[in-house]
Scaffold this active site. Structure first.
Site, PDB file in Angstrom:
ATOM      1  N   LEU A 113       0.803  -1.226   0.000  1.00 53.63           N
ATOM      2  CA  LEU A 113       0.000   0.000   0.000  1.00 53.63           C
ATOM      3  C   LEU A 113       0.833   1.272   0.000  1.00 53.63           C
ATOM      4  O   LEU A 113       0.286   2.361  -0.184  1.00 53.63           O
ATOM      5  CB  LEU A 113      -0.922   0.015   1.230  1.00 53.63           C
TER       6      LEU A 113
ATOM      7  N   SER B 184       7.926  -2.486   0.551  1.00 56.26           N
ATOM      8  CA  SER B 184       6.477  -2.688   0.550  1.00 56.26           C
ATOM      9  C   SER B 184       5.988  -3.053  -0.845  1.00 56.26           C
ATOM     10  O   SER B 184       5.187  -3.984  -1.016  1.00 56.26           O
ATOM     11  CB  SER B 184       5.779  -1.415   1.054  1.00 56.26           C
TER      12      SER B 184
ATOM     13  N   ARG C 118      -2.802   4.735   6.488  1.00 58.20           N
ATOM     14  CA  ARG C 118      -2.254   5.224   7.754  1.00 58.20           C
ATOM     15  C   ARG C 118      -2.973   6.460   8.272  1.00 58.20           C
ATOM     16  O   ARG C 118      -2.886   6.766   9.476  1.00 58.20           O
ATOM     17  CB  ARG C 118      -0.760   5.509   7.599  1.00 58.20           C
TER      18      ARG C 118
ATOM     19  N   GLU D 192       4.837  12.807   9.515  1.00 58.77           N
ATOM     20  CA  GLU D 192       5.046  11.363   9.665  1.00 58.77           C
ATOM     21  C   GLU D 192       5.715  11.016  10.985  1.00 58.77           C
ATOM     22  O   GLU D 192       6.252   9.922  11.154  1.00 58.77           O
ATOM     23  CB  GLU D 192       5.878  10.851   8.497  1.00 58.77           C
TER      24      GLU D 192
ATOM     25  N   HIS E 192      11.437   8.246   4.734  1.00 61.52           N
ATOM     26  CA  HIS E 192      11.586   8.945   6.010  1.00 61.52           C
ATOM     27  C   HIS E 192      13.070   9.176   6.275  1.00 61.52           C
ATOM     28  O   HIS E 192      13.918   8.386   5.833  1.00 61.52           O
ATOM     29  CB  HIS E 192      11.005   8.128   7.171  1.00 61.52           C
TER      30      HIS E 192
ATOM     31  N   ASP F 288      14.678   8.530   8.883  1.00 58.88           N
ATOM     32  CA  ASP F 288      15.319   7.462   9.646  1.00 58.88           C
ATOM     33  C   ASP F 288      15.710   6.267   8.782  1.00 58.88           C
ATOM     34  O   ASP F 288      16.192   5.257   9.303  1.00 58.88           O
ATOM     35  CB  ASP F 288      14.465   7.028  10.834  1.00 58.88           C
TER      36      ASP F 288
ATOM     37  N   CYS G 202      11.990   1.774  13.038  1.00 61.15           N
ATOM     38  CA  CYS G 202      10.579   1.982  12.710  1.00 61.15           C
ATOM     39  C   CYS G 202       9.670   1.449  13.810  1.00 61.15           C
ATOM     40  O   CYS G 202       8.589   1.978  14.054  1.00 61.15           O
ATOM     41  CB  CYS G 202      10.221   1.287  11.398  1.00 61.15           C
TER      42      CYS G 202
END
Length: 444
Positions: free
Chosen positions: A21, A28, A138, A174, A250, A252, A369
């Protein structure tokens, strides 16, 4: 002031599946429609928590969101009896059904941005729930996240939980995945770095071409104001557009920091020199230790595949760090060499803890995460809801709970099964008791 960093890891939910998604998250997309193993995913996450707790680190957890999201299904025209709703949604809009079953809240670094009391003008720990409005699956998390954080951090003398920023692309947020805090110690005033992918109001800034940036500059500045951060102790920096286009959705995924150490790829920031100079000014007189990884040492592609930068830096008594990484870092030659070189150099990274997180990694989430970092004084820690604080006894109870309630195989067709919804409801009802959070999953 003395404070200790707690890792609040997300407990992987029983509907963990690979629906692909999240465009921009290469893992993903690559594993879309693959068979998932929710039981293994949850047990891998619990094993990571246990490994850190066994090493003496402060560990806690946050429970999963209720699924499926019946409110989302109703909002897009699928209402009625549960079985009929799931069947119709599965036939007419399988992607929407997958979004309603999403277990992506397991990646708790996206739950909220957090500023410890030492940084905030009112001397309280501040949380701002992330709106996550870049992705449908999300965007609906924020309501339950706010409710949960207010149960876990409910003492208003110590904690403030702000609602998510308005749901607009201009304020895309986020959470802590785009926030780095640097300080002499967890209890001392620190410098907070907010990293963004784009500015909503300044089209002159460089922007990624392949993927849409999820975090905006305007969101980070709003959070800094809400938390009462001193302007001279805040740095805002843009992600390198090339990194975003390489799958760094992101910050990170390309940089991490702890205390006085910043570990970052050379393509982490659009203006590397300017970002480092701003951090050094804000940290002065504390010197910044900058561990730079060049593209020659590690390509962006290998950084994204390995999730090296999505590791965790854990404090050691000698002032050095333990680096927690996923097992993929040892399976990719360039990353394994870099890790060995760091250990041989005897610099900031003293040892490496490897965690098997294959189920999370296949959906694009590594060790960092899975956790939300919260620095707490002893008094603040005593005010946290005790039911979520990790202990060996809680680990044993949760592992047993997972074994009894989680499936070891989940595919898209299973999301149409009303039996799955019933299984999840029973599991979450029991989890309320295990964590002493009665009424947490009361259905709206």
């Amino acid at each position: 002031m003395t404070a200790r960093e707690f890792n609040f890891d997300g407990l992987v939910g029983p509907t963990h599946h690979h629906a692909g998604l999240s465009r921009g998250n290469l893992a993903s997309q690559e594993h879309r429609a693959a068979v998932s193993n929710p039981r293994a995913a949850a047990l891998q996450g619990l094993a990571k928590m246990r490994a850190l707790a066994d090493r003496g680190h402060a560990q806690a957890l946050l429970p999963p969101q209720p699924r499926p999201d019946w409110n989302l299904l109703a909002a897009v025209g699928f209402a009625g009896r549960d079985a009929a709703t799931l069947d119709r949604a599965g036939r007419e809009a399988p992607a929407l059904l997958a979004a309603a079953w999403s277990a992506a809240a397991m990646w708790t670094a996206n739950a909220a941005s957090v500023s410890p009391s030492a940084d905030c003008a009112d001397g309280r720990v501040h949380f701002t729930v992330a709106n996550l409005n870049a992705k449908l699956h999300r965007a609906g998390e924020q309501r339950f996240t706010a409710r949960l954080l207010r149960r876990v951090f409910g003492n208003a003398s110590h904690f403030v939980v702000h609602d998510a920023l308005p749901a607009s692309p201009a304020l895309g947020d986020e959470g802590a995945a785009n926030q780095v805090r640097l300080a002499a110690s967890h209890g001392e005033p620190g410098v907070e770095l907010f990293v963004y992918g784009a500015s909503a109001f300044d089209p002159s800034r460089p922007a990624p071409k392949r993927f849409v940036a999820r975090q905006t500059d305007e969101a980070g500045r709003a959070i800094a104001r809400l938390h009462g951060l001193a302007p001279g102790r805040v740095v805002h920096a843009q992600q390198h557009p090339a990194a975003v286009d390489a799958g760094v959705f992101h910050n990170d995924v390309i940089a991490l920091g702890q205390r006085d150490l910043l570990l970052a790829h050379e393509l982490a920031f659009a203006d590397e020199d300017g970002t480092l100079a701003a951090l050094r000014r804000a940290l002065d007189p504390l010197p910044l230790r900058h561990l730079r990884v060049s593209s020659i040492e590690l390509s962006l592609a290998d950084a994204v595949r390995s999730y090296l930068f999505n590791g965790q830096l854990l404090d050691r008594p000698d002032g050095r760090f333990t680096l927690v990484v996923p097992a993929e870092c040892r399976r990719i030659d360039s990353v394994a060499r870099w890790l060995d070189d760091r250990l041989d150099a005897g610099d900031a990274i003293a040892d490496v803890l490897v965690c098997e997180l294959g189920e999370s990694m296949r959906n694009g989430g590594g060790p960092a995460c899975l956790r939300l970092r919260v620095a707490l004084t002893a008094e603040e820690a005593a005010a946290v809801h005790p039911g979520v604080l990790f202990t060996p006894a809680l680990h044993a109870r949760l592992a047993d709970w997972v074994g009894r309630h989680y499936r070891d195989r989940l595919v898209a067709d299973d999301l149409r099964d009303p039996a799955l919804a019933a299984e999840v409801a029973r599991a979450l009802a029991e989890l309320e008791t295990l964590l002493d959070l009665p009424g947490l999953y009361t259905r709206d």
